[in-house]
Motif scaffolding. Structure first.
Motif, short mmCIF file in Angstrom:
data_model
loop_
_atom_site.label_atom_id
_atom_site.label_comp_id
_atom_site.label_asym_id
_atom_site.label_seq_id
_atom_site.Cartn_x
_atom_site.Cartn_y
_atom_site.Cartn_z
N ASP A 1 30.90 -12.66 -26.20
CA ASP A 1 31.59 -13.81 -26.79
C ASP A 1 32.99 -13.43 -27.27
O ASP A 1 33.94 -14.20 -27.13
CB ASP A 1 30.78 -14.38 -27.96
N SER A 2 33.09 -12.23 -27.85
CA SER A 2 34.40 -11.79 -28.36
C SER A 2 35.40 -11.57 -27.23
O SER A 2 36.61 -11.63 -27.44
CB SER A 2 34.24 -10.50 -29.18
N ASN A 3 34.87 -11.31 -26.03
CA ASN A 3 35.74 -11.15 -24.86
C ASN A 3 35.86 -12.45 -24.06
O ASN A 3 36.49 -12.49 -23.01
CB ASN A 3 35.20 -10.05 -23.95
N HIS A 4 35.19 -13.50 -24.57
CA HIS A 4 35.24 -14.83 -23.96
C HIS A 4 34.74 -14.80 -22.51
O HIS A 4 35.31 -15.44 -21.62
CB HIS A 4 36.67 -15.39 -24.00
N VAL A 5 33.66 -14.06 -22.27
CA VAL A 5 33.04 -14.02 -20.95
C VAL A 5 31.53 -14.14 -21.11
O VAL A 5 30.98 -13.87 -22.18
CB VAL A 5 33.36 -12.72 -20.17
N GLY A 6 30.88 -14.55 -20.02
CA GLY A 6 29.43 -14.59 -20.00
C GLY A 6 28.89 -13.49 -19.12
O GLY A 6 29.57 -12.50 -18.84
N MET A 7 27.68 -13.70 -18.60
CA MET A 7 27.06 -12.69 -17.76
C MET A 7 27.61 -12.69 -16.34
O MET A 7 27.50 -11.70 -15.62
CB MET A 7 25.54 -12.91 -17.71
N ASP A 8 28.22 -13.80 -15.92
CA ASP A 8 28.62 -13.93 -14.51
C ASP A 8 30.13 -14.08 -14.29
O ASP A 8 30.57 -14.15 -13.15
CB ASP A 8 27.90 -15.14 -13.88
N ARG B 1 40.80 -7.24 -15.23
CA ARG B 1 41.48 -8.15 -16.14
C ARG B 1 42.00 -7.42 -17.36
O ARG B 1 41.33 -6.53 -17.91
CB ARG B 1 40.51 -9.26 -16.55
N GLN B 2 43.21 -7.80 -17.78
CA GLN B 2 43.84 -7.16 -18.92
C GLN B 2 43.50 -7.83 -20.25
O GLN B 2 43.75 -7.28 -21.32
CB GLN B 2 45.37 -7.16 -18.74
N ASP B 3 42.89 -9.03 -20.15
CA ASP B 3 42.62 -9.78 -21.38
C ASP B 3 41.25 -9.47 -21.97
O ASP B 3 40.88 -10.02 -23.01
CB ASP B 3 42.71 -11.29 -21.11
N ILE B 4 40.50 -8.58 -21.32
CA ILE B 4 39.18 -8.21 -21.84
C ILE B 4 38.99 -6.70 -21.74
O ILE B 4 39.69 -6.01 -21.01
CB ILE B 4 38.03 -8.91 -21.06
N ASP B 5 38.02 -6.20 -22.49
CA ASP B 5 37.64 -4.79 -22.41
C ASP B 5 36.58 -4.68 -21.31
O ASP B 5 35.39 -4.87 -21.55
CB ASP B 5 37.07 -4.32 -23.75
N VAL B 6 37.04 -4.40 -20.09
CA VAL B 6 36.15 -4.41 -18.92
C VAL B 6 34.99 -3.44 -19.07
O VAL B 6 33.84 -3.76 -18.79
CB VAL B 6 36.94 -4.10 -17.63
N TYR B 7 35.27 -2.23 -19.53
CA TYR B 7 34.21 -1.23 -19.70
C TYR B 7 33.16 -1.72 -20.70
O TYR B 7 31.95 -1.61 -20.46
CB TYR B 7 34.80 0.10 -20.18
N GLN B 8 33.64 -2.25 -21.82
CA GLN B 8 32.73 -2.72 -22.87
C GLN B 8 31.85 -3.86 -22.34
O GLN B 8 30.64 -3.90 -22.60
CB GLN B 8 33.54 -3.19 -24.08
N VAL B 9 32.46 -4.78 -21.59
CA VAL B 9 31.72 -5.93 -21.06
C VAL B 9 30.69 -5.47 -20.03
O VAL B 9 29.54 -5.92 -20.05
CB VAL B 9 32.68 -6.95 -20.42
#
Length: 208
Positions: free
Chosen positions: A36-43, A54-62
């Motif tokens: 949620d903090s990265n504004h993404v879901g599972m898909d 993507r630069q707007d999220i922490d890809v590794y963390q997600v």
């Protein structure tokens, strides 16, 4: 005395499983907050239109959170199956005693797993996987796989679980009138649309 000891052991076993289930649900909630903090879901895609991370999220963390969520959901499903088996054993052992003893022996376990309906079935297509599983119109869903009213957010949760469970058994618990009915659903391709052949709608809290 032997029955009493077996009953106590069965109760302790189920309650221990319940603690493990609560721990898993707490972990799932924390991991969901990461998404949620990265504004993404599972898909959601983790790459941009040019194929770069993507630069707007922490890809590794997600990615780590998604992997962990899938593993924990599988663990949660396995635990719920064990809990269900354990409860059957508790009831069977308690059934050998007087009714008053039965109530005392099982009330703490039953209180722990009280579930509230969060979905209502408003359409079941003839010949569909849902109908073959025994799902009926107006059934109230208490549990759909690893999802219940405590971790349910939206119908997207159900959609994701169904997609990830294609051709696999999903344990469902429904409330039908005054009865609680366990069912097994296998999401799969069939002649109609989707993988289920039924439609469900969220139940507002005030309806529960």
């Amino acid at each position: 005395m032997v029955v009493d000891m077996e009953l106590q052991e069965a109760k302790d076993y189920v309650l221990q499983l319940m603690k493990e289930k609560d721990n898993i649900e707490s972990e799932l909630k924390a991991l969901k907050e990461i998404l949620d903090s990265n504004h993404v879901g599972m898909d959601d895609s983790l790459v941009d239109s040019e194929g770069y991370p993507r630069q707007d999220i922490d890809v590794y963390q997600v990615r780590h959170a998604r992997h962990k969520i899938i593993c924990l959901k599988n663990d949660h499903t396995a635990l719920m199956n064990k809990i269900e088996e354990g409860l059957h054993k508790v009831h069977a052992l308690a059934g050998n005693q007087a009714e008053s003893s039965t109530v005392a022996a099982t009330s703490d376990v039953q209180d722990t797993i009280q579930l509230e309906p969060f979905l209502r079935v408003n359409l079941v297509t003839p010949g569909s996987p849902a109908e073959l599983a025994g799902i009926q119109v107006n059934d109230l869903i208490l549990k759909f796989g690893c999802i219940d009213y405590r971790n349910y957010k939206s119908l997207n949760d159900i959609g994701t679980l169904v997609q990830n469970s294609k051709n696999k058994s999903v344990n469902i618990l429904v409330k039908r009138g005054s009865n609680t009915v366990p069912l097994t659903l296998v999401p799969r391709r069939w002649l109609g649309n989707g993988l289920l052949g039924c439609n469900v709608m969220s139940i507002e809290t005030v309806e529960r």
